[in-house]
Design an enzyme around this catalytic site. Structure first.
Site: not given
Length: 406
Positions: A196, A218
């Site tokens: 991430d 994200k």
């Protein structure tokens, strides 16, 4: 060859008789490992420390409250002598030699037929170090090796074939030193890392060249990798026989979609290990000098996702109930909606002058803190250009550190 050279060997003592003379501090340190090895332990000593006595009461060792007698080593495989009686120790050592039973002496290593190494364990690996007559050096070397295995700085990849497996690793709030020891070790063993944006990115630079790093960032309200694609990547690489780590920011199960990934892996028949991480909900306020609880100020703290506005029909948060709480509110993913959230809290009864702190990029070199109140936080965040990731702390605990912060 030096007479001090010791031949290392691992004793398999399960179900085999071990005799321990003395029940003081030395025996107290040595007995747990013998118990863990499954040894049939006979303890001989007139008295014992409270801890050793507790082991006997629990049935982990058989304790005969007396002194050593000739013949005590009949049927023994291993002997540990720890008494403070030199004559008894010498006699016991002589019996062990006569019976050809390996014997360790705490009072005189040179007179013993065996030495106890400095021992440590990490994930099924036993590290045993002998340095002759320098036990402190043995312990130091042992500690260095075990620490290296645990934190991944000492690379020791597994070479035996393992089935498909994925580790969901919580990387903590951003500072690479705040990942757990187990998480760092699994990262060092990985063939594939699905990472991430909010994970400890600096750790990726330490990975060997052969490790494939997949960017699953994200970016808030921008380009993103669909969750289904992440799930598929984990499954495909695991089925290909790779050691896969899903490196996530914070904790996998605190607004991290970790359970969605665990469920997808379970449906695919792939075992999954979850490694908890330090959540930004407590670590980031702490790094900014804000305790989420404090005696006489806050007896509870509540962690809330702020990615959905209070008036949004899809919101699952009871903002009216939260406004009635007297403790600390910690909001994650709330930068864009903080104005609306603050207004809702005030509308439902929380005081407009309640202190608020917004901590951006907490625990990293670029950390910064913006202080406000519920009445001003929306405008303050916009004026200061605060951007994600940021943690919002609401409550009187913020004022505890305001003086030091200022």
């Amino acid at each position: 060859m030096s007479a001090n050279f010791a031949y290392p060997v691992g004793l398999r003592l399960s179900g085999r008789r071990v005799v321990v003379l003395g029940a003081g501090q030395v025996a107290q340190r040595r007995l747990p490992a013998l118990i863990a090895a499954g040894a049939d332990i006979l303890l001989i000593s007139p008295s014992a420390t409270a801890s050793v006595e507790a082991m006997a009461e629990a049935g982990e060792v058989r304790w005969e409250r007396r002194r050593y007698r000739e013949g005590d080593f009949e049927g023994a495989w291993y002997v540990l002598i720890t008494t403070d009686d030199p004559e008894a120790n010498a006699a016991a050592s002589a019996e062990a030699d006569a019976r050809r039973v390996w014997c360790v002496r705490s009072d005189d290593a040179e007179a013993a037929s065996a030495w106890t190494p400095a021992t440590g364990r990490s994930e099924g690996v036993t590290v045993a170090v002998l340095t002759g007559q320098d036990p402190r050096r043995s312990a130091a070397v042992r500690d260095a090796v075990v620490e290296g295995l645990r934190d991944g700085t000492l690379a020791a990849p597994r070479h035996r074939t393992r089935g498909p497996h994925v580790a969901l690793v919580g990387g903590g709030p951003g500072d690479p030193d705040l990942i757990t020891v187990r998480g760092r070790r699994l990262l060092a063993e990985a063939d594939v890392v699905v990472a991430d944006r909010l994970g400890p990115r600096d750790l990726l630079d330490e990975l060997p060249p052969h490790v494939e790093v997949i960017d699953a960032a994200k970016i808030p309200y921008g380009r993103f990798m669909a969750q289904e694609a992440i799930n598929n990547a984990l499954i495909e690489h695991a089925k290909a026989g790779k050691s896969v780590v899903r490196l996530k920011g914070g904790d996998p199960f605190v607004f991290g979609r970790g359970m969605e990934e665990a469920e997808a892996l379970a449906e695919a028949g792939i075992p999954c290990t979850v490694v908890p991480g330090i959540s930004s909900s407590i670590s980031v306020p702490g790094a900014a000098g804000i305790p989420v609880t404090h005696r006489g100020v806050a007896h509870e703290f509540t962690v809330v996702s702020g990615h959905v506005a209070p008036n949004d029909p899809s919101s699952l948060v009871d903002w009216a109930a939260l406004a009635r709480l007297r403790g600390t509110l910690v909001l994650l993913m709330a930068v864009e909606k903080i104005g609306a959230i603050a207004a809702a809290l005030v509308a439902h009864g929380r005081a407009a002058d309640t202190p608020v702190a917004v901590v951006q990029e907490g625990t990293t070199p670029t950390q910064r803190r913006v202080d406000a109140t519920l009445a001003t936080v929306g405008e303050k965040v916009a004026a200061e250009g605060v951007r994600p990731p940021a943690v919002v702390v609401i409550g009187d605990v913020v004022a505890l550190s305001a003086r030091d912060h200022g």
